[in-house]
Design an enzyme around this catalytic site. Structure first.
Site, PDB file in Angstrom:
ATOM      1  N   GLN A  17      88.566 -32.360 -58.334  1.00  0.00           N
ATOM      2  CA  GLN A  17      88.426 -33.130 -57.109  1.00  0.00           C
ATOM      3  C   GLN A  17      87.676 -34.441 -57.300  1.00  0.00           C
ATOM      4  O   GLN A  17      87.730 -35.311 -56.434  1.00  0.00           O
ATOM      5  CB  GLN A  17      87.728 -32.270 -56.050  1.00  0.00           C
ATOM      6  CG  GLN A  17      88.600 -31.089 -55.639  1.00  0.00           C
ATOM      7  CD  GLN A  17      87.933 -30.218 -54.589  1.00  0.00           C
ATOM      8  OE1 GLN A  17      87.246 -29.271 -54.935  1.00  0.00           O
ATOM      9  NE2 GLN A  17      88.123 -30.531 -53.329  1.00  0.00           N
ATOM     10  N   HIS A 114      87.682 -23.397 -60.750  1.00  0.00           N
ATOM     11  CA  HIS A 114      87.697 -23.874 -59.362  1.00  0.00           C
ATOM     12  C   HIS A 114      89.116 -24.327 -58.998  1.00  0.00           C
ATOM     13  O   HIS A 114      89.457 -25.496 -59.106  1.00  0.00           O
ATOM     14  CB  HIS A 114      86.687 -25.014 -59.171  1.00  0.00           C
ATOM     15  CG  HIS A 114      86.419 -25.331 -57.723  1.00  0.00           C
ATOM     16  ND1 HIS A 114      85.159 -25.276 -57.154  1.00  0.00           N
ATOM     17  CD2 HIS A 114      87.247 -25.684 -56.715  1.00  0.00           C
ATOM     18  CE1 HIS A 114      85.240 -25.589 -55.862  1.00  0.00           C
ATOM     19  NE2 HIS A 114      86.490 -25.850 -55.580  1.00  0.00           N
ATOM     20  N   ASN A 157      85.844 -19.649 -58.208  1.00  0.00           N
ATOM     21  CA  ASN A 157      85.610 -20.172 -56.870  1.00  0.00           C
ATOM     22  C   ASN A 157      86.677 -19.691 -55.897  1.00  0.00           C
ATOM     23  O   ASN A 157      87.879 -19.797 -56.179  1.00  0.00           O
ATOM     24  CB  ASN A 157      85.645 -21.705 -56.913  1.00  0.00           C
ATOM     25  CG  ASN A 157      85.471 -22.313 -55.533  1.00  0.00           C
ATOM     26  OD1 ASN A 157      84.383 -22.283 -54.970  1.00  0.00           O
ATOM     27  ND2 ASN A 157      86.551 -22.830 -54.949  1.00  0.00           N
ATOM     28  N   GLU A 158      86.237 -19.182 -54.771  1.00  0.00           N
ATOM     29  CA  GLU A 158      87.128 -18.780 -53.685  1.00  0.00           C
ATOM     30  C   GLU A 158      88.369 -18.039 -54.169  1.00  0.00           C
ATOM     31  O   GLU A 158      89.502 -18.492 -53.967  1.00  0.00           O
ATOM     32  CB  GLU A 158      87.515 -19.980 -52.817  1.00  0.00           C
ATOM     33  CG  GLU A 158      86.305 -20.547 -52.082  1.00  0.00           C
ATOM     34  CD  GLU A 158      86.655 -21.545 -50.978  1.00  0.00           C
ATOM     35  OE1 GLU A 158      87.830 -21.958 -50.889  1.00  0.00           O
ATOM     36  OE2 GLU A 158      85.751 -21.902 -50.210  1.00  0.00           O
TER      37      GLU A 158
HETATM   38  C1  BGC Z   1      86.848 -25.420 -51.781  1.00  0.00           C
HETATM   39  C2  BGC Z   1      86.720 -26.890 -52.038  1.00  0.00           C
HETATM   40  C3  BGC Z   1      87.227 -27.680 -50.851  1.00  0.00           C
HETATM   41  C4  BGC Z   1      86.411 -27.324 -49.639  1.00  0.00           C
HETATM   42  C5  BGC Z   1      86.801 -28.043 -48.368  1.00  0.00           C
HETATM   43  C6  BGC Z   1      86.615 -25.007 -50.368  1.00  0.00           C
HETATM   44  O1  BGC Z   1      87.739 -24.307 -49.961  1.00  0.00           O
HETATM   45  O2  BGC Z   1      86.123 -24.666 -52.708  1.00  0.00           O
HETATM   46  O3  BGC Z   1      87.425 -27.174 -53.205  1.00  0.00           O
HETATM   47  O4  BGC Z   1      87.221 -29.049 -51.080  1.00  0.00           O
HETATM   48  O5  BGC Z   1      86.486 -25.950 -49.392  1.00  0.00           O
HETATM   49  O6  BGC Z   1      88.092 -27.789 -47.998  1.00  0.00           O
END
Ligand code: BGC
Length: 385
Positions: A17, A114, A157-158
């Site tokens: 990002q 990520h 991540n997530e």
């Molecule tokens: C993610 C980020 C994203 C942010 C805002 C999260 O889902 O880890 O990569 O930019 O939220 O949308």
């Protein structure tokens, strides 16, 4: 409202990002139409914020504002651009990032995955293939020199976004909120997390993963429906954190659950640049839900708002922090708050939703810290709201 001693204060980013030119990743391929079947995007990531070359300055701005922790991710697609080919220079690059954080007396928190994968991985394997688990574990082994001086490691991540909105089978989901989790991908992600966690714990690190908590709030009478909704989209990932050294909580907005499942945001409610309802209490909700399910110590690893109105970013963050403080007062072990995001960044398809504490010029990349950065730095210095 004061926060516990040694509470960490910082901001988070992710490689794809902000770095720019992540050309061997599946997202780059997708952005340029080379990932068959994948949802098209509005804008490609291109140079992003060129943090690949400017990370030292970015970390310095964070430090000078008064923050003490920087969460960033290392990029599998750079370290292993072709299967089995490990770039020693890229390992060095990320090691230099860690060294830079240490030089600046920042605590680095490193995310190993990520959202982005190497393009070869997406093409030949993907998270739906059982081989994905070992391929990821092998990458983690190779990446160990990078995290030698890192204590806090976020494996994935997530994972719930990888298993829901980013699962290839859910590409045509048109419902409200995120689609249900893909069970096979979920299983592989949990195994990958456990394996990666064991590898980094073996090196004396504290391992966790960061979960998108989505505040699935039931309308009266829909408590059970909300639990059903939450199961594959969130709870399974929170449950998998039990026994971990810590869990990362990431919260932005809520999703109300009623007779038709996920409901639109209430009529007339304030929306942010991502279209999400302005709902800072989502963070407290996520913290409480996680704690009730797994009792793992918590770091808020992401929380923020996409807005051009920086005063609103401060309002949002202050309200969210009040919720963190209430949770701590109730005995929940919250150990830090890392804002999303240090920089305006590539928001998975577009640069329009600006989450950053720092803006930058799209031509010169010159950084402009926003008042919210100084504000959060002051909160950090006082360790109090
Ligand atoms: C993610 C980020 C994203 C942010 C805002 C999260 O889902 O880890 O990569 O930019 O939220 O949308």
């Amino acid at each position: 409202m004061s926060f516990p001693q040694n509470f960490l204060w910082g901001a988070s980013t992710a490689a794809h990002q902000i770095e720019g030119n992540n050309t061997n990743s599946d997202w780059w391929a997708r952005e340029h139409g080379h990932l068959p079947g994948a949802r098209p995007v509005d804008q490609p990531s291109g140079d992003a914020a060129d943090s690949y070359h400017r990370y030292r300055n970015d970390m310095r701005l964070l430090k000078e504002a008064g923050l003490d922790t920087y969460r960033f991710s290392i990029e599998w697609a750079r370290i292993e651009p072709e299967q089995g080919f490990i770039s020693l220079a890229m390992l060095d690059f990320y090691k230099r990032m860690v060294d830079t954080a240490r030089d600046l007396e920042l605590t680095p928190m490193v995310t190993l995955h990520h959202f982005t994968n190497p393009a070869w991985f997406a093409r030949d394997t993907g998270w739906g293939d059982p081989r994905a688990v070992d391929l990821f574990a092998r990458f983690v082994q190779h990446a160990l020199p990078v995290i030698r001086d890192v204590d806090l490691v976020c494996t994935i991540n997530e994972p719930n976004m990888l298993a829901t909105i980013m699962a290839p089978a859910n590409d045509d989901w048109s419902g409200i909120g995120v689609p249900p989790g893909d069970g096979v991908i979920t299983e592989h992600l949990i195994s990958a997390h456990q394996l990666a966690g064991a590898i980094v714990r073996g090196e004396g690190k504290q391992a966790g993963w960061s979960v998108a908590t989505q505040a699935f709030i039931p309308e009266p009478g829909f408590e059970e429906a909300a639990d059903d909704w939450s199961r594959s989209r969130e709870d399974v990932f929170l449950d998998a954190a039990s026994g971990d050294d810590w869990v990362g909580i990431q919260a932005y907005t809520r999703t109300r659950i009623g007779s038709t499942g996920a409901l639109e945001a209430p009529e007339g409610s304030e929306r942010t640049l991502t279209g999400w309802e302005y709902y800072p209490d989502a963070l407290e909700y996520g913290i409480r839900r996680s704690w009730a399910r797994n009792q793992a110590p918590i770091y808020v690893t992401e929380n923020g708002i996409a807005t051009q109105d920086d005063a609103r970013r401060i309002d949002y963050t202050a309200s969210a922090l009040e919720g963190v403080s209430r949770a701590i007062d109730d005995g929940i072990d919250v150990r830090g708050y890392l804002h999303w995001s240090l920089l305006d960044n590539y928001e998975w398809g577009s640069f329009e939703p600006t989450f950053g504490l720092i803006g930058w010029d799209p031509v010169t990349f010159e950084r402009t810290p926003k008042p919210s950065l100084a504000w959060l730095g002051e909160v950090a210095q006082r360790n109090a709201l």
